[in-house]
Enzyme design. Structure first.
Site, PDB file in Angstrom:
ATOM      1  CB  CYS A  33       1.681  23.921  17.698  1.00  0.00           C
ATOM      2  SG  CYS A  33       2.546  22.383  17.924  1.00  0.00           S
ATOM      3  CB  CYS A  37      -0.402  22.516  14.844  1.00  0.00           C
ATOM      4  SG  CYS A  37       0.867  21.260  14.505  1.00  0.00           S
ATOM      5  CB  CYS A  64       5.441  22.535  15.871  1.00  0.00           C
ATOM      6  SG  CYS A  64       4.675  21.179  14.972  1.00  0.00           S
ATOM      7  CB  CYS A  67       2.311  24.012  12.426  1.00  0.00           C
ATOM      8  SG  CYS A  67       2.791  24.464  14.118  1.00  0.00           S
TER       9      CYS A  67
END
Length: 76
Positions: A33, A37, A64, A67
């Site tokens: 991430c 995030c 992810c 994000c």
């Protein structure tokens, strides 16, 4: 790249100014991430830091869906 302690602090505070500087990966989920995030925060012992999304992916992590850290790298 920043020190692991500074990276962890940025993740804990969801510091948007660190987006693009590094990504973090969670070993228990296999996901990486952006520092900002909004996902549930992992325990520190399960977190690894990478300078680039490509390095996280090369180590077996996937981006992810919340994000999209790999898209920021493409935009840069």
């Amino acid at each position: 790249m920043m020190s692991p302690e500074a990276c962890w602090q940025a993740v804990q505070t969801r510091d948007k100014t660190c987006d693009g500087i590094f990504v973090y990966a969670v070993t228990t989920t296999g996901i990486y991430c952006r520092p900002s995030c909004a996902s549930k925060q992992a325990k520190r012992e399960h977190v690894r830091f990478f300078a680039l999304p490509a390095l996280a992916e090369a180590d077996g992590f996937r981006p992810c869906k919340r994000c999209s850290p790999h898209k920021q790298a493409e935009e840069a």
